[in-house]
Write a protein that holds these residues in place. Sequence first.
Motif, PDB file in Angstrom:
ATOM      1  N   THR A 230     -17.511 -83.098 -26.142  1.00  0.00           N
ATOM      2  CA  THR A 230     -16.051 -83.111 -26.089  1.00  0.00           C
ATOM      3  C   THR A 230     -15.572 -84.485 -26.535  1.00  0.00           C
ATOM      4  O   THR A 230     -16.090 -85.502 -26.063  1.00  0.00           O
ATOM      5  N   LEU A 231     -14.604 -84.509 -27.433  1.00  0.00           N
ATOM      6  CA  LEU A 231     -14.147 -85.757 -28.030  1.00  0.00           C
ATOM      7  C   LEU A 231     -12.714 -86.084 -27.623  1.00  0.00           C
ATOM      8  O   LEU A 231     -11.894 -85.185 -27.432  1.00  0.00           O
ATOM      9  N   ARG A 232     -12.463 -87.393 -27.488  1.00  0.00           N
ATOM     10  CA  ARG A 232     -11.104 -87.900 -27.381  1.00  0.00           C
ATOM     11  C   ARG A 232     -10.889 -88.843 -28.565  1.00  0.00           C
ATOM     12  O   ARG A 232     -11.591 -89.834 -28.725  1.00  0.00           O
ATOM     13  N   PHE A 233      -9.902 -88.507 -29.418  1.00  0.00           N
ATOM     14  CA  PHE A 233      -9.696 -89.295 -30.627  1.00  0.00           C
ATOM     15  C   PHE A 233      -9.076 -90.650 -30.304  1.00  0.00           C
ATOM     16  O   PHE A 233      -8.250 -90.779 -29.388  1.00  0.00           O
ATOM     17  N   ASN A 234      -9.482 -91.647 -31.075  1.00  0.00           N
ATOM     18  CA  ASN A 234      -8.901 -92.982 -30.939  1.00  0.00           C
ATOM     19  C   ASN A 234      -7.563 -93.080 -31.654  1.00  0.00           C
ATOM     20  O   ASN A 234      -6.738 -93.941 -31.330  1.00  0.00           O
ATOM     21  N   GLU A 235      -7.336 -92.210 -32.635  1.00  0.00           N
ATOM     22  CA  GLU A 235      -6.083 -92.211 -33.393  1.00  0.00           C
ATOM     23  C   GLU A 235      -5.051 -91.315 -32.703  1.00  0.00           C
ATOM     24  O   GLU A 235      -5.397 -90.414 -31.936  1.00  0.00           O
ATOM     25  N   THR A 236      -3.797 -91.551 -33.008  1.00  0.00           N
ATOM     26  CA  THR A 236      -2.711 -90.757 -32.438  1.00  0.00           C
ATOM     27  C   THR A 236      -2.289 -89.616 -33.340  1.00  0.00           C
ATOM     28  O   THR A 236      -1.428 -88.819 -32.980  1.00  0.00           O
ATOM     29  N   GLY A 237      -2.894 -89.511 -34.510  1.00  0.00           N
ATOM     30  CA  GLY A 237      -2.554 -88.458 -35.444  1.00  0.00           C
ATOM     31  C   GLY A 237      -3.647 -88.278 -36.471  1.00  0.00           C
ATOM     32  O   GLY A 237      -4.652 -89.019 -36.468  1.00  0.00           O
ATOM     33  N   PRO A 238      -3.517 -87.288 -37.362  1.00  0.00           N
ATOM     34  CA  PRO A 238      -4.553 -87.035 -38.369  1.00  0.00           C
ATOM     35  C   PRO A 238      -4.810 -88.251 -39.248  1.00  0.00           C
ATOM     36  O   PRO A 238      -3.902 -89.007 -39.581  1.00  0.00           O
ATOM     37  N   THR A 239      -6.077 -88.453 -39.605  1.00  0.00           N
ATOM     38  CA  THR A 239      -6.472 -89.550 -40.471  1.00  0.00           C
ATOM     39  C   THR A 239      -7.667 -89.115 -41.304  1.00  0.00           C
ATOM     40  O   THR A 239      -8.378 -88.170 -40.933  1.00  0.00           O
ATOM     41  N   GLU A 240      -7.902 -89.806 -42.428  1.00  0.00           N
ATOM     42  CA  GLU A 240      -8.992 -89.422 -43.318  1.00  0.00           C
ATOM     43  C   GLU A 240     -10.360 -89.719 -42.716  1.00  0.00           C
ATOM     44  O   GLU A 240     -11.330 -89.018 -42.990  1.00  0.00           O
ATOM     45  N   GLN A 241     -10.469 -90.747 -41.908  1.00  0.00           N
ATOM     46  CA  GLN A 241     -11.735 -91.109 -41.282  1.00  0.00           C
ATOM     47  C   GLN A 241     -11.543 -91.227 -39.768  1.00  0.00           C
ATOM     48  O   GLN A 241     -11.407 -92.326 -39.219  1.00  0.00           O
ATOM     49  N   PRO A 242     -11.511 -90.099 -39.064  1.00  0.00           N
ATOM     50  CA  PRO A 242     -11.248 -90.131 -37.622  1.00  0.00           C
ATOM     51  C   PRO A 242     -12.415 -90.706 -36.833  1.00  0.00           C
ATOM     52  O   PRO A 242     -13.579 -90.556 -37.208  1.00  0.00           O
TER      53      PRO A 242
END
Length: 394
Positions: A230-242
Motif C-alpha cells: 500500500t502506497l502513500r504518494f509524496n506528491e499532491t497530484g499526478p506527476t511524470e515520476q511519482p
Amino acid sequence: MAKDTSKKRKREAAPQSTTTKHEEEVDTTKPTAVFQATQGRPYTVSVALPGSIVANAQTHDLKTTIIGTIARALAVFCVDEIIIFDDGNSQTKARNDHFDPRKQQLMAQDEENGYTAFSNPSDFFYHVLSYLETPPYLRRTLFPYHPNLRTAGALPSLDMPHHLRAEEWLHYREGVTLEQQPQGHEQGQKKRAKGSDVQKGEGPQETLVNAGLSQPVKVDTAIPPNTRVTLRFNETGPTEQPTASAISPDAPREEGGYYWGFAPRLASSLSTVFTESPFPGGYDYSIGTSERGIPLQHLLSPPSSSDGRDDEDEPRPLVPKWQHLLIVFGGVAGLEVALQNDKELKGKVSQASEMFDAWVNLVQGQGSRTIRTEEAVWIGLMGLKGFVDANATK
C-alpha cells in the motif's frame, strides 16, 4: 387529421430549461455514488461465514456465483475483514456428475493442479475472494492462471475505492513490487547482495512498484519482488515520476477515512474466528445471527429502561461504543452445528448464543422456510448499517 407535434414541442422547449451551470456539466454516463472520505475511521467491521455454503453448491459456476454475490455485499457495506471458518458441515467431493467417468477424470486432474472447489471449499472461497478484492491491474501478477479462478473474471466488478483506473488520482494506491531496480541503483543492489562489501548508510535502498500508472512508482524502501504494498504518494497530484512510501494497509482507512477493501482470513473452527483475531484484544462486540435470536430492531433501538428491558419485558442489549465489530453468519444448519463440531468448545459452551454479545434474528416472520447465507449477508449488513454508522457518533 392534425399532425401530432408534441415530440417536436418537447425538443424545442428543452433549451428553455432553467438549469445551473454545474448541473449542465454533470456527466450522467458515469456512476455518481463514488465513495467520499470525510475523516479517519478507527473502527472496523468483520464478517465470518462457514465454507460449507460453497460446498452445498453443486457446480463450479454456482460456487463462484455465490462467492461473487457475497463479495459484492462486503464491498457495498464497507466490510474490512472476512473470515471463512470450517463449521464441520462441508460434504466435500459431492458432485452431480459422479456418474460420468470422463468428468471424474478431468476433475481429478484439476485437483492435482490445486483445484479445491470440491476438496476444500473454504480454501476455494478464500482464493476467489482474495482475487476479487485485488485491484484489476495487479491480478495478472499476483494471481497466475489457476483452475479455482477460471470463471472468477466474469463476476461483477467490486469497483472499490482502491480499484483505481490509470487516469484517476488518489493520495493512496495499491501496487506490486517489480524485479527491475531504479535506474542508477543496479550496481549498489548487487553490492548489497554480496553482504560483506556493504556498509550501513551507503545509500538509500529503493524499489520500483507497479501501481497501475503509466510509470512505475519509486519507493525508498527495499521490498522483495512480487510483493503487494500500500502506497502513500509524496506528491499532491499526478506527476511524470511519482514517488511514494510503503505504509500499512490500514492507513488509508485510519488516516483518510477511505474504505480500502476487505482482508480475507481462514479459520479452522468457530472458536478460532475469535482466538486468531488480528486485532489486539480481539473483537469487542460480536453479533451472532439465528432465527431464534432477538428481533433486529431491538438491537437498533435503545432499551426503555436502564436494565435493558422494554415495555414488553423483552431484553434489549445495551450496546457500548465498539472498536472492532464481528458479525457471524451460520450455514445451512446454523451456528449451532458449528458449535457442536468445535472440539475446543465442547463441554465449555452449551448454547451458541452464549458466544456473542447479541444473538439476532434478521428476518421475523420469513415467508420461506430458509434464508440462504448469501441472502442473509445482504439482509444483515443492510439492517445493521444504521447500527454501524451510529457507532461513529457515540
